[in-house]
Scaffold this motif. Structure first.
Motif, mmCIF file in Angstrom:
data_model
loop_
_atom_site.group_PDB
_atom_site.id
_atom_site.type_symbol
_atom_site.label_atom_id
_atom_site.label_comp_id
_atom_site.label_asym_id
_atom_site.label_seq_id
_atom_site.Cartn_x
_atom_site.Cartn_y
_atom_site.Cartn_z
ATOM 1 N N PRO A 127 47.948 32.233 41.684
ATOM 2 C CA PRO A 127 46.611 31.440 41.914
ATOM 3 C C PRO A 127 45.568 32.315 42.757
ATOM 4 C CG PRO A 127 48.284 30.275 43.184
ATOM 5 C CD PRO A 127 48.876 31.528 42.308
ATOM 6 N N HIS A 128 44.387 31.909 42.919
ATOM 7 C CA HIS A 128 43.401 32.196 43.980
ATOM 8 C C HIS A 128 42.832 33.646 43.696
ATOM 9 C CE1 HIS A 128 44.299 28.225 45.132
ATOM 10 N NE2 HIS A 128 45.531 28.507 45.625
ATOM 11 N N LEU A 129 43.098 34.298 42.641
ATOM 12 C CA LEU A 129 42.474 35.449 42.308
ATOM 13 C C LEU A 129 41.178 35.785 42.141
ATOM 14 C CD1 LEU A 129 45.277 36.691 39.637
ATOM 15 C CD2 LEU A 129 45.048 37.253 42.315
ATOM 16 N N GLY A 130 40.306 34.806 41.841
ATOM 17 C CA GLY A 130 39.055 34.885 41.383
ATOM 18 C C GLY A 130 38.924 35.249 39.854
ATOM 19 N N ALA A 131 37.648 35.139 39.383
ATOM 20 C CA ALA A 131 37.414 35.122 37.989
ATOM 21 C C ALA A 131 37.918 36.770 37.387
ATOM 22 C CB ALA A 131 36.015 35.144 37.508
ATOM 23 N N ALA A 190 40.450 31.866 31.419
ATOM 24 C CA ALA A 190 40.610 31.645 33.002
ATOM 25 C C ALA A 190 40.265 30.286 33.278
ATOM 26 C CB ALA A 190 40.132 32.723 33.928
ATOM 27 N N THR A 191 40.922 29.549 34.101
ATOM 28 C CA THR A 191 40.499 28.137 34.468
ATOM 29 C C THR A 191 40.452 28.036 35.993
ATOM 30 O OG1 THR A 191 42.908 27.146 33.998
ATOM 31 C CG2 THR A 191 41.385 27.186 32.370
ATOM 32 N N TYR A 192 39.482 27.279 36.332
ATOM 33 C CA TYR A 192 39.482 26.567 37.690
ATOM 34 C C TYR A 192 38.731 25.425 37.899
ATOM 35 C CZ TYR A 192 39.106 26.441 42.959
ATOM 36 O OH TYR A 192 39.071 26.014 44.019
ATOM 37 N N ASN A 193 39.246 24.278 38.172
ATOM 38 C CA ASN A 193 38.659 22.991 38.361
ATOM 39 C C ASN A 193 37.648 22.730 37.186
ATOM 40 O OD1 ASN A 193 40.071 22.446 40.630
ATOM 41 N ND2 ASN A 193 38.400 23.036 41.951
ATOM 42 N N GLY A 194 37.915 23.128 36.150
ATOM 43 C CA GLY A 194 36.991 22.936 34.927
ATOM 44 C C GLY A 194 37.265 21.561 34.087
ATOM 45 N N GLU A 195 37.563 20.521 34.714
ATOM 46 C CA GLU A 195 38.028 19.228 33.844
ATOM 47 C C GLU A 195 36.556 18.756 33.235
ATOM 48 O OE1 GLU A 195 39.516 16.319 36.571
ATOM 49 O OE2 GLU A 195 37.742 16.036 37.596
ATOM 50 N N MET A 240 40.219 38.574 23.565
ATOM 51 C CA MET A 240 38.750 38.084 23.918
ATOM 52 C C MET A 240 38.916 37.190 24.902
ATOM 53 S SD MET A 240 37.809 36.705 19.873
ATOM 54 C CE MET A 240 35.944 36.516 20.313
ATOM 55 N N PHE A 241 37.761 37.389 25.807
ATOM 56 C CA PHE A 241 37.880 36.549 27.203
ATOM 57 C C PHE A 241 37.184 35.328 27.018
ATOM 58 C CE2 PHE A 241 38.126 41.191 27.681
ATOM 59 C CZ PHE A 241 39.395 41.213 28.400
ATOM 60 N N CYS A 242 37.517 34.218 27.471
ATOM 61 C CA CYS A 242 36.979 32.968 27.271
ATOM 62 C C CYS A 242 36.638 32.114 28.527
ATOM 63 C CB CYS A 242 37.993 31.983 26.459
ATOM 64 S SG CYS A 242 37.505 30.334 26.083
ATOM 65 N N ASP A 243 35.571 31.680 28.803
ATOM 66 C CA ASP A 243 35.200 30.948 30.057
ATOM 67 C C ASP A 243 35.554 29.567 29.579
ATOM 68 O OD1 ASP A 243 34.355 33.100 31.585
ATOM 69 O OD2 ASP A 243 32.356 32.490 31.117
ATOM 70 N N GLN A 244 35.747 28.554 30.818
ATOM 71 C CA GLN A 244 36.115 27.366 30.617
ATOM 72 C C GLN A 244 34.934 26.383 30.159
ATOM 73 O OE1 GLN A 244 37.971 26.334 34.217
ATOM 74 N NE2 GLN A 244 36.040 26.198 35.378
ATOM 75 N N ASP A 245 33.715 26.581 30.517
ATOM 76 C CA ASP A 245 32.862 25.775 30.557
ATOM 77 C C ASP A 245 31.550 26.249 29.295
ATOM 78 O OD1 ASP A 245 32.123 28.017 31.791
ATOM 79 O OD2 ASP A 245 31.261 27.243 33.456
ATOM 80 N N ASP A 256 45.773 29.421 35.058
ATOM 81 C CA ASP A 256 44.843 28.721 36.020
ATOM 82 C C ASP A 256 44.812 29.505 37.256
ATOM 83 O OD1 ASP A 256 43.504 26.271 36.557
ATOM 84 O OD2 ASP A 256 45.066 26.022 37.951
ATOM 85 N N ASP A 257 43.841 29.524 38.130
ATOM 86 C CA ASP A 257 43.522 29.926 39.327
ATOM 87 C C ASP A 257 43.891 28.940 40.537
ATOM 88 O OD1 ASP A 257 43.207 32.470 40.362
ATOM 89 O OD2 ASP A 257 41.355 31.964 40.899
#
Length: 269
Positions: free
Chosen positions: A61-65, A2-7, A83-88, A31-32
């Motif tokens: 979009p805009h669902l939250g994590a 799940a991604t959100y402003n993770g550049e 598996m669940f993967c965070d962007q950071d 992407d969210d």
């Protein structure tokens, strides 16, 4: 993922996935509603690795994590494991391999059961310098107790970015109860209740703390009341959570307090 402003960090995370010792997997990205360059980065990787990295374009979009991860779990159907993967964060090279091996071992012992495997984490700062070698050790967690549904609601040792579930655990976890605090809490409760939870006692991930995490590590420990964390039991056993636990057959508040005190005693030995 799940991604959100993770550049800022997503390149390191994707590179760590591509460097896994077990490579027979597909990365699905939902992407969210990012407004930075996150999806430009993801799109470049998807172009370089067609079929390996798939962008879920139909995800709203805009669902939250919590809802983003569970929506993707709904959308991706015919695979064996999730598996669940965070962007950071950064995954250590053996994360998928070791988790999958434990999953298959547990499935052999419990055929037909929903299985969830989770691991420890190494807490790092934004530059990936180690803060604590073990998240479980720092928090004083006893993850084996979380295998037992009697303890799961009040000593949840599950961190979403360490979890692997099989297809039967996916079935148990859907649909998401909207009263759940986070997706990992909900999945852990359901699998502990109706399936099998097990763990790997090693850190498989660099759990980056940078000040903007959706879920971050606490930095203080206060009175004995807070160390025992009866305040968390009381907070957890309020409103929607109370209704959710009752529907899962957990029982009244005194039961939760009893198991929290028992858990605290067991942590000492």
């Amino acid at each position: 993922m799940a991604t959100y402003n993770g550049e800022k960090f997503i390149t390191e995370q994707i590179e760590s996935l591509l460097a896994q010792t077990y490579s027979d997997f597909t990365l699905y990205v939902g992407d969210d509603g990012s407004t930075d360059g996150t999806m430009d980065i993801v799109a470049k990787y998807a172009d370089r690795h067609p079929g390996k990295i798939v962008i879920l374009k139909d995800k709203e979009p805009h669902l939250g994590a919590k809802d983003s991860f569970m929506k993707m779990l709904e959308m991706v159907e015919d695979v064996d494991y999730y598996m669940f993967c965070d962007q950071d964060d950064v995954w250590l090279p053996f994360k998928v391999e070791h988790t999958l091996a434990k999953m298959k071992e547990t499935e052999r012992k419990h055929p037909g059961k929903g299985v969830m495997i989770h691991t420890d984490l190494r807490i790092v700062n934004r530059d990936l310098n180690t803060i604590y070698d073990s998240f479980w050790g720092w928090q004083g967690m006893k993850p084996d107790l979380s295998k037992d549904f009697r303890f799961t609601p009040i000593c949840n040792a599950f961190t979403g970015c360490t979890i692997m579930i099989n297809q039967e655990a996916r079935r148990l976890s859907l649909p998401l109860d909207p009263r759940a605090f986070m997706h990992d809490q909900w999945i852990g409760l359901k699998v502990a209740k109706y399936g099998v939870v097990d763990n790997i006692k090693e850190a498989t991930i660099l759990y980056r703390q940078h000040g903007n995490n959706v879920c971050s590590c606490e930095t203080t420990r206060r009175t004995l009341f807070h160390k025992i964390k009866l305040d968390k039991v009381l907070n957890f056993y309020q409103g929607k959570n109370k209704e959710m636990l009752r529907d899962l057959g957990y029982g009244p508040l005194p039961r939760a307090i009893y198991y929290k005190l028992l858990y605290t005693i067991k942590k000492m030995f």
